[in-house]
Design an enzyme around this catalytic site. Sequence first.
Site, PDB file in Angstrom:
ATOM      1  N   ASP A 149       0.844  -1.193   0.000  1.00 40.17           N
ATOM      2  CA  ASP A 149       0.000   0.000   0.000  1.00 40.17           C
ATOM      3  C   ASP A 149       0.879   1.242   0.000  1.00 40.17           C
ATOM      4  OD1 ASP A 149      -3.010  -0.732   0.406  1.00 40.17           O
ATOM      5  OD2 ASP A 149      -1.945  -2.055   1.803  1.00 40.17           O
ATOM      6  N   ASP A 153      -6.109   1.865   6.216  1.00 39.14           N
ATOM      7  CA  ASP A 153      -7.207   0.926   5.967  1.00 39.14           C
ATOM      8  C   ASP A 153      -6.780  -0.092   4.908  1.00 39.14           C
ATOM      9  OD1 ASP A 153      -7.085   2.928   4.070  1.00 39.14           O
ATOM     10  OD2 ASP A 153      -9.259   3.045   3.785  1.00 39.14           O
ATOM     11  N   ASP A 165      -6.932  -3.266   3.019  1.00 39.25           N
ATOM     12  CA  ASP A 165      -8.037  -4.208   2.850  1.00 39.25           C
ATOM     13  C   ASP A 165      -7.710  -5.411   1.978  1.00 39.25           C
ATOM     14  OD1 ASP A 165      -7.898  -2.820   0.480  1.00 39.25           O
ATOM     15  OD2 ASP A 165      -9.871  -1.898   0.654  1.00 39.25           O
ATOM     16  N   ASP A 166      -6.467  -5.545   1.483  1.00 41.37           N
ATOM     17  CA  ASP A 166      -6.143  -6.729   0.688  1.00 41.37           C
ATOM     18  C   ASP A 166      -4.750  -7.230   1.031  1.00 41.37           C
ATOM     19  OD1 ASP A 166      -4.156  -5.519  -1.511  1.00 41.37           O
ATOM     20  OD2 ASP A 166      -5.838  -4.128  -1.325  1.00 41.37           O
ATOM     21  N   TYR A 174       4.428   0.683  -1.863  1.00 42.74           N
ATOM     22  CA  TYR A 174       4.601   0.696  -3.320  1.00 42.74           C
ATOM     23  C   TYR A 174       6.008   1.132  -3.718  1.00 42.74           C
ATOM     24  CZ  TYR A 174      -0.495   0.260  -3.896  1.00 42.74           C
ATOM     25  OH  TYR A 174      -1.787  -0.173  -3.871  1.00 42.74           O
ATOM     26  N   ARG A 201     -14.265   0.370   1.961  1.00 47.69           N
ATOM     27  CA  ARG A 201     -14.388   1.676   1.321  1.00 47.69           C
ATOM     28  C   ARG A 201     -15.585   1.801   0.385  1.00 47.69           C
ATOM     29  NH1 ARG A 201      -8.101   1.534  -0.787  1.00 47.69           N
ATOM     30  NH2 ARG A 201      -7.153   1.049   1.221  1.00 47.69           N
TER      31      ARG A 201
END
Length: 690
Positions: A204, A210, A212-213, A316, A504
């Site tokens: 991320d 948050d 989420d994956d 990233y 989201r």
Amino acid sequence: MFQDNPLLAQLKKQIQETLPKKEGNIKATDRGFGFLETDNKESFFVPPAYMKNVMHGDRVMAVIRTEKEREVAEPQELVEQSITRFIGRVKLIRDRLHVVPDHPQLKEAIKAKATKGLNPESLKEGDWVVAYLTRHPLVDNNKTFFCDIKEKITDSNDKIAPWWVTLAHHNLPNAEPAPQESWNMLDEGLERQDLTDLPFITIDGESTKDMDDAIYTVANDDGSFDITIAIADPTSYIAVGDKMDDEARERGFTIYLPGRNIPMLPRELSDELCSLIENEKRPAICCRVTVDKDGVIQDNIEFFAAWIKSQGRLSYDNVSDFLENGSTENWAPNDIIEAQVRVLHAFADARSKWRKENAVVFPDRPDYRFELSEDNDVIAIHTDARRTANRMIEEAMITANICAGRALQEKFGTGVFNVHSGFNPEKLDTAMEFLTEAEAPFEKEQLLELEGFSALRRWLNTLETTYLDNRLRKFQAYSEVANTPAPHYAMGLDVYATWTSPIRKYGDMINHRLLKALITGNEPSQKPDDNVGDEIALHRRHHRMAERDVSDWLYVRLLKDAVKNATVFNAEVFDINRAGMRVRLLENGASAFIPSPLILDNKERISCSGELGIITIDGVKEYQLGDTFDVTLAEIRSTTRQLIAKPVKQFPAPEATENTDSSATEENKEEVKEEVKEEVKEEVKEEVKA
């Protein structure tokens, strides 16, 4: 005078009843006069005296008469009021409250009063407020407009005004949902596999909370990949129809604005209990599937519930630096995490190659990120290119959403599907004219099918310029959210249903509940109703407009000295209309309008064609969609948050020129002013296209 003399008023009424009447919409101008525009494209002049009784956008019935050898319209009856609720700024005139609407075409101060519960003494000059129009001159013989101030948004000099005012303007919440005292997991009859020993990783942004994956990937001996995509599970805490579920549906999405976000769910869920934090055990819904060495998704799609524990919270930039140039300066993975990163990279390369050859891959465009100081001043804008790690996660999420689309289509025939039907049927013939002229190797019948439309998109990506691509987008249908499966032509996919961001997106929460029913074999606790698609589309539109509005405000702040400094920017044309062109400044992402008089101040020599997407001077094409060239800013309109630019290139007069008709030039400038609002509407339309 007529109101004071009943006989004269009666006589005027009798005369007016004999005059022709027209119904239409009021279009205001900067000079105080306006126009009545009818549905059949007629336009009638409205003098300044009559404009005092109407607002821009009002739909009225007007009598048409001749005054000073010119047909004019006098509004008589209000058919539909253009605004009721509006945002404005307090203006004190002789110590009495007025509100000036925050609207490009509404500049007159409206008399006002503060409603009960709002102390008028707390309202100062320039303060931002929410007001409601309660009196209109065309209703009940009122003499003036009047409004009630219902709410104070913020002080006049508050640096956070761009966010609060924009959210109020779009009637969006300015804070996350209120927290609950406690959160307990629901009994959903799910058996969760224990995958906490597997080295799942998250990738991320540095500041993301948050998460989420999370992804776990295995490379097989035959070159294929087994990938498991784990998605955070907020529906394990939120039951259908409870208060939090209703609020999440009402919000629709997490709101992402420059410098801040407003979660759809309470932060203790989105940032803590459900976030896939490193080394924390979390509930998840997982998809496991095999992708062969050529990037083809196999049929062994499996959805299941699990407990997972992320073993690597990666960013990233660090992953991209590591893969692109071997840098370990900011991050050095252990052997297990490095293996996961490399196999995920190989998986993404295979899927990306397949999509480039068989579906549609959009050209990379950078993201623009505002850097703000602690007191909300704009420090800089950073250009974030789409890098290797971004593409890795993108390919994993697209794969997961294809799998969900297929599973929901096969099991239930319903869900929340993202669909796109290609060209608008009413505009397909026009699109074919452009394609035929460009000698494109496609027939009309091909473009009606997913395979043919995808092939066209791939062919467009091979062209040297983006002109034809930009032109054809004008003729495409809009992307939609549907309850039944259908292809997504713009992505080149036969079915697509997002479920990878339930923290989201409310639509993803619905799909989670359907996937849980698929896992358990029970009836779904929720299916999408007929209103969900329209609600999601409306939320998305408002959120995108809010993001654009805040950005425009911040760009005005950032570029405040650019006119004085004559700063040169490289710009790309993304829209052309009869008044000029809209460009994007490639250094920072700001959009600016270039009126045709700032290209060439001679109406007879310049022609701007929105239909063709070109601008000609003396009959020669000088600009077209997709062109890049240097510009400077000519004006910064802080009240309307607009940037007005002009090309650096100047066009000399021809050797023999006729005298410029100054009145025509002024007329063109007036036309340009009126088109500024219209071209903004065009930009909004473009934003909601696929």
